[in-house]
Design an enzyme around this catalytic site. Structure first.
Site, PDB file in Angstrom:
ATOM      1  N   GLY A   1       0.785  -1.273   0.069  1.00  0.00           N
ATOM      2  CA  GLY A   1      -0.176  -0.209  -0.096  1.00  0.00           C
ATOM      3  C   GLY A   1       1.118   1.379  -0.100  1.00  0.00           C
ATOM      4  CB  VAL A   2       0.108   4.947   0.914  1.00  0.00           C
ATOM      5  CG1 VAL A   2       0.305   6.159   1.347  1.00  0.00           C
ATOM      6  CG2 VAL A   2      -1.480   4.926  -0.125  1.00  0.00           C
ATOM      7  CB  CYS A   3       2.111   2.948   4.899  1.00  0.00           C
ATOM      8  SG  CYS A   3       3.306   2.620   6.675  1.00  0.00           S
TER       9      CYS A   3
ATOM     10  CB  ALA B   1     -11.779  -6.206  -5.625  1.00  0.00           C
TER      11      ALA B   1
ATOM     12  CB  THR C   1      -9.780   0.556  -1.149  1.00  0.00           C
ATOM     13  OG1 THR C   1     -11.366   1.426   0.160  1.00  0.00           O
ATOM     14  CG2 THR C   1     -11.178  -0.729  -1.683  1.00  0.00           C
TER      15      THR C   1
ATOM     16  CD  GLU D   1       6.820  13.079   7.872  1.00  0.00           C
ATOM     17  OE1 GLU D   1       7.057  12.617   7.341  1.00  0.00           O
ATOM     18  OE2 GLU D   1       6.333  12.651   9.310  1.00  0.00           O
TER      19      GLU D   1
ATOM     20  N   GLY E   1      -3.914  16.962   2.252  1.00  0.00           N
ATOM     21  CA  GLY E   1      -5.124  16.645   3.148  1.00  0.00           C
ATOM     22  C   GLY E   1      -4.518  15.110   1.373  1.00  0.00           C
TER      23      GLY E   1
ATOM     24  CG  HIS F   1      20.757  11.062  34.229  1.00  0.00           C
ATOM     25  ND1 HIS F   1      20.419  11.516  33.890  1.00  0.00           N
ATOM     26  CD2 HIS F   1      22.217  10.884  34.637  1.00  0.00           C
ATOM     27  CE1 HIS F   1      21.117  12.860  34.461  1.00  0.00           C
ATOM     28  NE2 HIS F   1      22.420  12.237  34.422  1.00  0.00           N
TER      29      HIS F   1
HETATM   30  C1  LIG Z   1       3.929  11.048   1.839  1.00  0.00           C
HETATM   31  C2  LIG Z   1       3.148   9.982   3.428  1.00  0.00           C
HETATM   32  C3  LIG Z   1       3.719   9.984   4.170  1.00  0.00           C
HETATM   33  C4  LIG Z   1       3.093   9.271   5.066  1.00  0.00           C
HETATM   34  N1  LIG Z   1       3.792   8.020   6.402  1.00  0.00           N
HETATM   35  C5  LIG Z   1       3.743   8.209   7.768  1.00  0.00           C
HETATM   36  C6  LIG Z   1       4.146   7.871   8.841  1.00  0.00           C
HETATM   37  O1  LIG Z   1       5.719   8.449   8.984  1.00  0.00           O
HETATM   38  N2  LIG Z   1       3.118   7.524   9.720  1.00  0.00           N
HETATM   39  C7  LIG Z   1       2.055   7.291   9.779  1.00  0.00           C
HETATM   40  O2  LIG Z   1       1.302   6.574  10.256  1.00  0.00           O
HETATM   41  N3  LIG Z   1       1.051   6.977   8.245  1.00  0.00           N
HETATM   42  C8  LIG Z   1       1.871   8.175   6.964  1.00  0.00           C
HETATM   43  N4  LIG Z   1       1.540   8.167   6.369  1.00  0.00           N
HETATM   44  C9  LIG Z   1      -0.311   7.800   6.384  1.00  0.00           C
HETATM   45  C10 LIG Z   1       0.118   6.398   5.592  1.00  0.00           C
HETATM   46  O3  LIG Z   1       0.713   5.611   4.568  1.00  0.00           O
HETATM   47  C11 LIG Z   1      -2.099   5.688   5.871  1.00  0.00           C
HETATM   48  O4  LIG Z   1      -2.564   6.168   6.950  1.00  0.00           O
HETATM   49  C12 LIG Z   1      -1.237   3.622   5.233  1.00  0.00           C
HETATM   50  O5  LIG Z   1      -0.830   3.544   3.988  1.00  0.00           O
HETATM   51  C13 LIG Z   1      -3.376   3.222   5.587  1.00  0.00           C
HETATM   52  O6  LIG Z   1      -3.246   2.020   4.936  1.00  0.00           O
HETATM   53  P1  LIG Z   1      -4.268   1.807   4.654  1.00  0.00           P
HETATM   54  O7  LIG Z   1      -4.133   0.424   4.560  1.00  0.00           O
HETATM   55  O8  LIG Z   1      -5.569   2.168   5.121  1.00  0.00           O
HETATM   56  O9  LIG Z   1      -4.412   1.938   2.419  1.00  0.00           O
HETATM   57  P2  LIG Z   1      -3.454   2.135   1.879  1.00  0.00           P
HETATM   58  O10 LIG Z   1      -1.952   1.308   2.344  1.00  0.00           O
HETATM   59  O11 LIG Z   1      -3.663   3.322   1.492  1.00  0.00           O
HETATM   60  O12 LIG Z   1      -3.265   0.935   0.703  1.00  0.00           O
HETATM   61  C14 LIG Z   1      -4.686   0.638   0.154  1.00  0.00           C
HETATM   62  C15 LIG Z   1      -4.162  -0.384  -0.733  1.00  0.00           C
HETATM   63  O13 LIG Z   1      -5.742  -0.684  -1.083  1.00  0.00           O
HETATM   64  C16 LIG Z   1      -5.497  -1.284  -3.151  1.00  0.00           C
HETATM   65  N5  LIG Z   1      -6.637  -0.650  -3.335  1.00  0.00           N
HETATM   66  C17 LIG Z   1      -7.475   0.156  -3.386  1.00  0.00           C
HETATM   67  N6  LIG Z   1      -8.304   0.148  -3.773  1.00  0.00           N
HETATM   68  C18 LIG Z   1      -8.639  -1.825  -4.326  1.00  0.00           C
HETATM   69  C19 LIG Z   1      -9.480  -2.156  -4.942  1.00  0.00           C
HETATM   70  N7  LIG Z   1     -10.840  -1.686  -5.790  1.00  0.00           N
HETATM   71  N8  LIG Z   1      -9.076  -3.167  -5.750  1.00  0.00           N
HETATM   72  C20 LIG Z   1      -7.715  -3.957  -5.268  1.00  0.00           C
HETATM   73  N9  LIG Z   1      -7.301  -3.102  -4.474  1.00  0.00           N
HETATM   74  C21 LIG Z   1      -7.067  -2.032  -4.115  1.00  0.00           C
HETATM   75  C22 LIG Z   1      -3.963  -0.141  -3.121  1.00  0.00           C
HETATM   76  O14 LIG Z   1      -3.493  -0.055  -4.625  1.00  0.00           O
HETATM   77  C23 LIG Z   1      -3.554   0.450  -1.907  1.00  0.00           C
HETATM   78  O15 LIG Z   1      -2.478  -0.295  -1.977  1.00  0.00           O
HETATM   79  C24 LIG Z   1       2.001   8.884   5.261  1.00  0.00           C
HETATM   80  C25 LIG Z   1       1.245   9.135   4.640  1.00  0.00           C
HETATM   81  C26 LIG Z   1       2.086   9.396   3.164  1.00  0.00           C
HETATM   82  C27 LIG Z   1       0.712  10.047   1.843  1.00  0.00           C
END
Ligand SMILES: Cc1cc2nc3c(=O)[nH]c(=O)nc-3n(C[C@H](O)[C@H](O)[C@H](O)COP(=O)(O)OP(=O)(O)OC[C@H]3O[C@@H](n4cnc5c(N)ncnc54)[C@H](O)[C@@H]3O)c2cc1C
Length: 461
Positions: A37-39, A111, A135, A180, A265, A437
Site C-alpha cells: 500500500g501507500v505506507c 476488486a 482500499t 516532512e 490532505g 539517566h
Molecule cells: C508521504 C506520506 C507519508 C506518510 N507517512 C506516514 C508515517 O510516517 N506514519 C504513519 O502512520 N502514516 C503515514 N502516512 C499515512 C499512511 O501511509 C496511511 O495511513 C496508510 O498507508 C493507510 O493504510 P491503509 O491500509 O488504510 O491503505 P493504503 O496504504 O492506502 O493501501 C490501500 C491499498 O489498497 C489498494 N486498493 C485500493 N482499491 C483497491 C481495489 N478496489 N482493489 C484492490 N486493491 C485496491 C491500493 O492499491 C493500496 O495498495 C503517510 C502517507 C503519505 C502519503
C-alpha cells in the site's frame, strides 16, 4: 468460498489478512497496485528514509560545532534513490513472504463489489463470508494546482529525489506530509516556503507545542506562512509565480518557486469499488461508515484504515485491521485505543491524547507540566537542545490526559505516553517511574514532576 476477503494490502489490509489467517480462516487478499500500500511504497517508509539521509547531512554540518569537520557533505541523489527503493523492496517483499507463511492467498487485480459479499476481480467472481475493505486513500487535490508530477507534485512525485533537489520549493499545507518534505528539501539545500491556511502548523494539535516547532523550523531556514492560502500560479521562464493571499487581510504577495508540493490532505479511495452494489454506506466526506467493531452498514462487511475514518495513520490502520479480522473470525473486538501522531522533522514532533485546548473545552480543571530540552543533559550531549515535553493533566484527579513533544526521537518517546494513557496512569505514576539517566525519556518524568512543581532540573514556575 473464502472465509475472509481483504481488499487492499496496505498496513490495514495486510494486518487484517494475516491475523484472520492466524485465527484459522481461509483468506484471500486482493491488491490492484503494489503490495504494501501507500505506507510501504510511497508513504511512511520512503519519506523516513529520505528524512534520515537529510538529517545526516545536517548532522555532519552541525558536528563542526564540537570539533568534527567532515567537509561539505556530497549527496549522490541516484544512490540515495536506490537506497530508498531497496528498503521499500525488502519490506514489500517481506509482506508477501508473510502472506505465504500464513497461507494468505494473494490475487493481483482491482476488486469491485457485485453483491454484499461478492467481488469481481479480473473478470472472476469471488465470494467471502466476510469482506474487509482496506482500499486506503489518495492525495486530495487543490483547485488551481492540478498535479502533473513535474512542477506541481503530490507526495509521490516529491519522493523522486533523484530527479533533483529544486532550488526553490513550496509546500502547500503544514500537516505532517508538508512539513516532512519541507525538512527534506531544506536539508538538501532548497529554499523552502510552507503555507498553511490555518493559524498554526499541524492544525488541531496543541498550539503551544506546534508553534514551538514552527519557530525551530523557521530558524533552520524554512519560511512558514500561516493563515495564508495559495490561490493560483503562472508558469513563467524563471519558475512558478505563485500568488499567496492572507486569509484575514486578503493581502496578496507573489513568490517564485521551481516545484510545488500540494499536501492539503488525503481522501478515501472508493471510486469504482461498487459500494452501491454491496449497500455499504459512506459519509459526506466519502469515508465508509463504520462502528467501533469496524463493521459497515452491511453485517459481515468491514472497513479499516484511511478509507474508514481519520486520522490517516498507518498504526491506526494496522490496529483496525486486527479488530476487523477478529470480528470477521467470530470474535467481538472493539477499537478503543489512544492513537499517537508523529511528524518526523528534526527535532521530531509527537503527541497522544488531549491537547490543552481540548481539555479546557471539556471543562476539565487543566494543569500542565513542561520540561524544556535546554535543561536535559542527554539533549546537550546530542547537541540538540531545542524542544519541550508538555503534559496535560487533570488538576483534580491527577489523571494524565495528553502528552505533546518536540524532541529528537519524539517518535519513540511517545510510546511511553501512549502506554501511560492506556493504563490510565496519573501524572504521579509517570513521575514515580525511574527513568534511566542520561536519556531523553527522563524529560517526560521531569515534565511530570514539573506538573507538581517539583522538577529538579528547572525552576518550578
Ligand atoms: C508521504 C506520506 C507519508 C506518510 N507517512 C506516514 C508515517 O510516517 N506514519 C504513519 O502512520 N502514516 C503515514 N502516512 C499515512 C499512511 O501511509 C496511511 O495511513 C496508510 O498507508 C493507510 O493504510 P491503509 O491500509 O488504510 O491503505 P493504503 O496504504 O492506502 O493501501 C490501500 C491499498 O489498497 C489498494 N486498493 C485500493 N482499491 C483497491 C481495489 N478496489 N482493489 C484492490 N486493491 C485496491 C491500493 O492499491 C493500496 O495498495 C503517510 C502517507 C503519505 C502519503
Amino acid at each position: 468460498m473464502y472465509d475472509v476477503i481483504v481488499i487492499g494490502t496496505g498496513p490495514g489490509g495486510y494486518h487484517a489478512a494475516i491475523r484472520a489467517a492466524q485465527l484459522g480462516k481461509k483468506v484471500l487478499a486482493i491488491e490492484a497496485d503494489a503490495v504494501g500500500g501507500v505506507c510501504l511504497n510511497v508513504g511512511c517508509i520512503p519519506t523516513k528514509a529520505l528524512l534520515h539521509a537529510a538529517e545526516e547531512v545536517e548532522n555532519a554540518r552541525k558536528a563542526a560545532e564540537f570539533g568534527l569537520e567532515f567537509g561539505e557533505p556530497k549527496v549522490d541523489l541516484n544512490k540515495l534513490g536506490s537506497w530508498r527503493d531497496g528498503i521499500v523492496k525488502r519490506l514489500t517483499g517481506g509482506v508477501q513472504t508473510l502472506f505465504k507463511a500464513n497461507k494468505v492467498e494473494l490475487k493481483r487485480g482491482f476488486a469491485r463489489f457485485v453483491g454484499p459479499k461478492k467481488l469481481e476481480v479480473n473478470g472472476e467472481v469471488v465470494e467471502g463470508r466476510s469482506i474487509i475493505i482496506a482500499t486506503g486513500s489518495e492525495p486530495a487535490t487543490l483547485p488551481g494546482f492540478e498535479p502533473d508530477e513535474q512542477g506541481i507534485l503530490t507526495s509521490t512525485g516529491a519522493l523522486k529525489i533523484e530527479e533533483g533537489v529544486p532550488k526553490r520549493f513550496l509546500a502547500i499545507g503544514a500537516g505532517a506530509i508538508g512539513l516532512e518534505f519541507a525538512s527534506i528539501m531544506n536539508r538538501f539545500g532548497a529554499e523552502v516556503t510552507v503555507v498553511e491556511f490555518m493559524p498554526q502548523i499541524l492544525p488541531g494539535s496543541d498550539a503551544e507545542v506546534a508553534n514551538l516547532l514552527a519557530r525551530i523550523l523557521g530558524k533552520q531556514g524554512i519560511t512558514i506562512k500561516t493563515q495564508t492560502k495559495a490561490v493560483g500560479y503562472e508558469k513563467k521562464k524563471d519558475g512558478y509565480h505563485v500568488t499567496l493571499e492572507h486569509v484575514e487581510t486578503g493581502a496578496q504577495e507573489e513568490i517564485v518557486v521551481d516545484k510545488i508540493l500540494v499536501a492539503v490532505g488525503r481522501r478515501p479511495r472508493t471510486q469504482g469499488l461498487g459500494l452501491e452494489a454491496a449497500g455499504v454506506e459512506v459519509d459526506a466526506k466519502g469515508f465508509i461508515k463504520v462502528n467501533d467493531r469496524m463493521e459497515t452498514s452491511v453485517p459481515g462487511v468491514y472497513a479499516i484504515g484511511d478509507v474508514a475514518r481519520p486520522p490517516l495513520l498507518a498504526h491506526k490502520a494496522m490496529k483496525e485491521g486486527l479488530v476487523a479480522a477478529e470480528n470477521a473470525a467470530g470474535g467481538n473486538a472493539v477499537f478503543d485505543y489512544q492513537i499517537p501522531g508523529v511528524v518526523y522533522t528534526s527535532p521530531e514532533w509527537a503527541a497522544v491524547g488531549m491537547t490543552e485546548e481540548e481539555a479546557r473545552e471539556k471543562g476539565i480543571n487543566v494543569k500542565v507540566g513542561k520540561f524544556p530540552l535546554t535543561a536535559s543533559g542527554r539533549a546537550m550531549t546530542l547537541g540538540a537542545t531545542e524542544g519541550v515535553i508538555k503534559l496535560v493533566g487533570d488538576a483534580d484527579t491527577d489523571l494524565l490526559l495528553g502528552v505533546h513533544i518536540v524532541a529528537p526521537e519524539a517518535s519513540d518517546l511517545i510510546a511511553e505516553a501512549a502506554l501511560a494513557l492506556e493504563m490510565a496512569a496519573t501524572v504521579t505514576d509517570l513521575a514515580l517511574t525511574v527513568h534511566a539517566h542520561p536519556t531523553l525519556a527522563e524529560s517526560v518524568m521531569e515534565a511530570a514532576e514539573h506538573f507538581h512543581k517539583q522538577a529538579i532540573h528547572i525552576a518550578n514556575r
